[in-house]
Design a protein around this motif. Structure first.
Motif, PDB file in Angstrom:
ATOM      1  N   MET A 182      10.731 -11.591  -5.716  1.00  0.00           N
ATOM      2  CA  MET A 182      11.370 -10.446  -5.076  1.00  0.00           C
ATOM      3  C   MET A 182      10.626 -10.063  -3.801  1.00  0.00           C
ATOM      4  O   MET A 182       9.512 -10.501  -3.550  1.00  0.00           O
ATOM      5  N   ILE A 183      11.275  -9.221  -3.005  1.00  0.00           N
ATOM      6  CA  ILE A 183      10.616  -8.635  -1.836  1.00  0.00           C
ATOM      7  C   ILE A 183       9.944  -7.351  -2.309  1.00  0.00           C
ATOM      8  O   ILE A 183      10.598  -6.468  -2.857  1.00  0.00           O
ATOM      9  N   GLU A 184       8.652  -7.261  -2.100  1.00  0.00           N
ATOM     10  CA  GLU A 184       7.914  -6.104  -2.600  1.00  0.00           C
ATOM     11  C   GLU A 184       7.723  -5.015  -1.550  1.00  0.00           C
ATOM     12  O   GLU A 184       7.773  -3.827  -1.870  1.00  0.00           O
ATOM     13  N   ARG A 185       7.520  -5.419  -0.299  1.00  0.00           N
ATOM     14  CA  ARG A 185       7.122  -4.418   0.699  1.00  0.00           C
ATOM     15  C   ARG A 185       7.451  -4.926   2.101  1.00  0.00           C
ATOM     16  O   ARG A 185       7.469  -6.131   2.362  1.00  0.00           O
ATOM     17  N   LEU A 186       7.700  -3.988   3.016  1.00  0.00           N
ATOM     18  CA  LEU A 186       7.942  -4.312   4.417  1.00  0.00           C
ATOM     19  C   LEU A 186       7.122  -3.379   5.297  1.00  0.00           C
ATOM     20  O   LEU A 186       7.155  -2.157   5.128  1.00  0.00           O
ATOM     21  N   TYR A 187       6.363  -3.970   6.223  1.00  0.00           N
ATOM     22  CA  TYR A 187       5.611  -3.213   7.225  1.00  0.00           C
ATOM     23  C   TYR A 187       6.284  -3.415   8.582  1.00  0.00           C
ATOM     24  O   TYR A 187       6.520  -4.563   9.002  1.00  0.00           O
ATOM     25  N   LEU A 188       6.591  -2.332   9.265  1.00  0.00           N
ATOM     26  CA  LEU A 188       7.162  -2.404  10.614  1.00  0.00           C
ATOM     27  C   LEU A 188       6.311  -1.558  11.550  1.00  0.00           C
ATOM     28  O   LEU A 188       6.141  -0.351  11.322  1.00  0.00           O
ATOM     29  N   ASN A 189       5.787  -2.191  12.575  1.00  0.00           N
ATOM     30  CA  ASN A 189       4.983  -1.482  13.558  1.00  0.00           C
ATOM     31  C   ASN A 189       5.573  -1.727  14.943  1.00  0.00           C
ATOM     32  O   ASN A 189       5.602  -2.868  15.419  1.00  0.00           O
ATOM     33  N   ASN A 190       6.072  -0.645  15.569  1.00  0.00           N
ATOM     34  CA  ASN A 190       6.705  -0.733  16.902  1.00  0.00           C
ATOM     35  C   ASN A 190       7.852  -1.727  16.940  1.00  0.00           C
ATOM     36  O   ASN A 190       8.105  -2.354  17.978  1.00  0.00           O
ATOM     37  N   PHE A 191       8.560  -1.856  15.827  1.00  0.00           N
ATOM     38  CA  PHE A 191       9.707  -2.766  15.759  1.00  0.00           C
ATOM     39  C   PHE A 191      10.989  -1.950  15.873  1.00  0.00           C
ATOM     40  O   PHE A 191      11.229  -1.046  15.080  1.00  0.00           O
ATOM     41  N   THR A 192      11.804  -2.240  16.872  1.00  0.00           N
ATOM     42  CA  THR A 192      13.039  -1.529  17.224  1.00  0.00           C
ATOM     43  C   THR A 192      12.778  -0.022  17.231  1.00  0.00           C
ATOM     44  O   THR A 192      11.972   0.458  18.005  1.00  0.00           O
ATOM     45  N   CYS A 193      13.417   0.743  16.339  1.00  0.00           N
ATOM     46  CA  CYS A 193      13.252   2.203  16.367  1.00  0.00           C
ATOM     47  C   CYS A 193      12.104   2.700  15.498  1.00  0.00           C
ATOM     48  O   CYS A 193      11.875   3.918  15.397  1.00  0.00           O
ATOM     49  N   PHE A 194      11.353   1.793  14.892  1.00  0.00           N
ATOM     50  CA  PHE A 194      10.281   2.189  13.975  1.00  0.00           C
ATOM     51  C   PHE A 194       8.927   2.197  14.680  1.00  0.00           C
ATOM     52  O   PHE A 194       8.615   1.294  15.448  1.00  0.00           O
ATOM     53  N   ASP A 195       8.150   3.210  14.369  1.00  0.00           N
ATOM     54  CA  ASP A 195       6.816   3.356  14.953  1.00  0.00           C
ATOM     55  C   ASP A 195       5.781   2.669  14.072  1.00  0.00           C
ATOM     56  O   ASP A 195       5.190   1.660  14.447  1.00  0.00           O
ATOM     57  N   ASP A 196       5.556   3.211  12.911  1.00  0.00           N
ATOM     58  CA  ASP A 196       4.598   2.634  11.965  1.00  0.00           C
ATOM     59  C   ASP A 196       5.085   2.983  10.560  1.00  0.00           C
ATOM     60  O   ASP A 196       4.774   4.054  10.031  1.00  0.00           O
ATOM     61  N   SER A 197       5.872   2.094   9.955  1.00  0.00           N
ATOM     62  CA  SER A 197       6.559   2.402   8.703  1.00  0.00           C
ATOM     63  C   SER A 197       6.243   1.370   7.632  1.00  0.00           C
ATOM     64  O   SER A 197       6.089   0.179   7.919  1.00  0.00           O
ATOM     65  N   VAL A 198       6.169   1.855   6.395  1.00  0.00           N
ATOM     66  CA  VAL A 198       5.961   0.993   5.233  1.00  0.00           C
ATOM     67  C   VAL A 198       7.036   1.317   4.203  1.00  0.00           C
ATOM     68  O   VAL A 198       7.275   2.490   3.890  1.00  0.00           O
ATOM     69  N   PHE A 199       7.690   0.274   3.682  1.00  0.00           N
ATOM     70  CA  PHE A 199       8.730   0.451   2.684  1.00  0.00           C
ATOM     71  C   PHE A 199       8.366  -0.341   1.429  1.00  0.00           C
ATOM     72  O   PHE A 199       8.244  -1.564   1.485  1.00  0.00           O
ATOM     73  N   ASP A 200       8.187   0.371   0.329  1.00  0.00           N
ATOM     74  CA  ASP A 200       7.925  -0.263  -0.962  1.00  0.00           C
ATOM     75  C   ASP A 200       9.232  -0.350  -1.735  1.00  0.00           C
ATOM     76  O   ASP A 200       9.871   0.685  -2.002  1.00  0.00           O
ATOM     77  N   PHE A 201       9.625  -1.573  -2.098  1.00  0.00           N
ATOM     78  CA  PHE A 201      10.929  -1.781  -2.721  1.00  0.00           C
ATOM     79  C   PHE A 201      10.825  -1.923  -4.231  1.00  0.00           C
ATOM     80  O   PHE A 201       9.772  -2.302  -4.767  1.00  0.00           O
TER      81      PHE A 201
END
Length: 347
Positions: free
Chosen positions: A1-20
């Protein structure tokens, strides 16, 4: 499975973490808050990883080339650098954490290629991405047209068309596949077939060309066929962007039952974005009141705080403070009461 996503300065995201969660992950939020971007980022990263497994070259540069190609194909920017947050520091980074390993990369606003340290394929499940516009009636000639001409559809539509191009399963494998469709087949006497390059829906023993069927029914028929041909299979991942698009509410109820079945009984991890009250709140109701029989669920409410996109995360909608779907329904209720009050005063 996908557990987590880190987005830093990607499109409209600044510094975000998503735990799925391993079940159903639901994204809500106003337009422009990045719901589709999350789904596309995950799918593009996994598509590049899948292509890397087939490549004869196993170098970081090759993986970077594939990531660049898929990000541009899925998002359709003028250049790769346009996926960098314009309010950020000039570079974007992404990390997708799977149970089996990480897909991590970065690129600058003037970059033409992605940089990554990955030089080995990360084992991952099969996945399907279903975009908002249906492909059932568009399928005929779409693949050859996409590969020969410049058209406005992004690559998620091409990948879906290729998945639909796979022949149906047979015998016991077909029976197992149809078991996944129990919520649809129990409420609706429907089947799907393909003749040449055209799809047909069989409804109550009557055969209809895809073009003659309502768009909402075409989307349901697409899911039906993806199960029948084995492209949506147990243990896979389903990305579904706005399932409710052009669907009557009675079909939304069937879709909710199907999602529950796929996640709970067949181990399919689901990511979906929605603006629909019935879809989001019925799923939340199942999570709240039928915990023992429902799959794991997680809700992500995306909202803007100035230039930043923030995320509120909970396992039930009742615990989400930023719910634009509910806010609009509440505003409509207040407006209706105001009109009733004015009418009564006049009378």
């Amino acid at each position: 499975m996908i557990e987590r996503l880190y987005l830093n300065n990607f499109t409209c995201f600044d510094d975000s973490v998503f735990d799925f969660c391993k079940g159903i992950n639901i994204f809500i939020g106003r337009n422009g808050t990045g719901k589709t971007h999350i789904l596309k980022c995950l799918a593009a990263s996994m598509k590049a990883n899948a292509l890397f497994s087939q490549s004869t070259s196993k170098t970081k540069d090759k993986f970077g080339d594939l990531l660049s190609e898929k990000l541009i194909g899925y998002f359709k920017p003028d250049s790769l650098g346009h996926l960098v947050n314009k309010y950020g520091l000039g570079a974007a980074s992404v990390k997708v954490e799977l149970t089996t390993g990480d897909i991590a990369y970065n690129f600058g606003e003037r970059a033409s290629l992605v940089k990554t340290d990955n030089n080995a394929y990360i084992e991952q499940p099969h996945f399907i991405y279903i975009p908002p516009r249906e492909m059932f009636s568009l399928f005929e000639g779409f693949i050859s047209l996409y590969e020969r001409r410049e058209i406005s559809f992004d690559e998620t539509y091409l990948d879906l068309a290729k998945a639909m191009d796979v022949s149906p399963l047979k015998n016991e494998a077909l029976k197992r596949a149809k078991d996944m469709l129990a919520p649809i087949l129990a409420k609706w006497n429907i089947d799907v077939m393909r003749k040449g390059n055209r799809f047909y829906v069989i409804d109550d023993s009557q055969e209809y060309e895809a073009h003659l069927v309502a768009e909402g029914l075409r989307k349901v028929a697409t899911i039906l066929y993806l199960c029948i041909n084995g492209e949506l299979r147990p243990g896979s991942i389903l990305f579904w962007d706005e399932p409710e698009s052009n669907m009557n509410p009675n079909l939304i109820s069937i879709i909710v039952d199907l999602l529950m079945e796929l996640a709970q009984k067949h181990g399919i991890q689901i990511f979906l974005s929605t603006h629909d009250y019935l879809l989001s709140h019925k799923l939340s109701m199942m999570a709240e009141y039928a915990e023992e029989t429902s799959p794991a669920m997680r809700f992500f409410s995306l909202y803007k705080d100035g230039h930043r996109v923030e995320a509120e995360i909970a396992n039930q909608l009742v615990d989400i403070a930023h719910n634009p779907i509910l806010e609009e329904y509440s505003a409509f209720y207040d407006l209706e009461n105001e009109y009733i009050k004015r009418h009564n005063e006049r009378v």
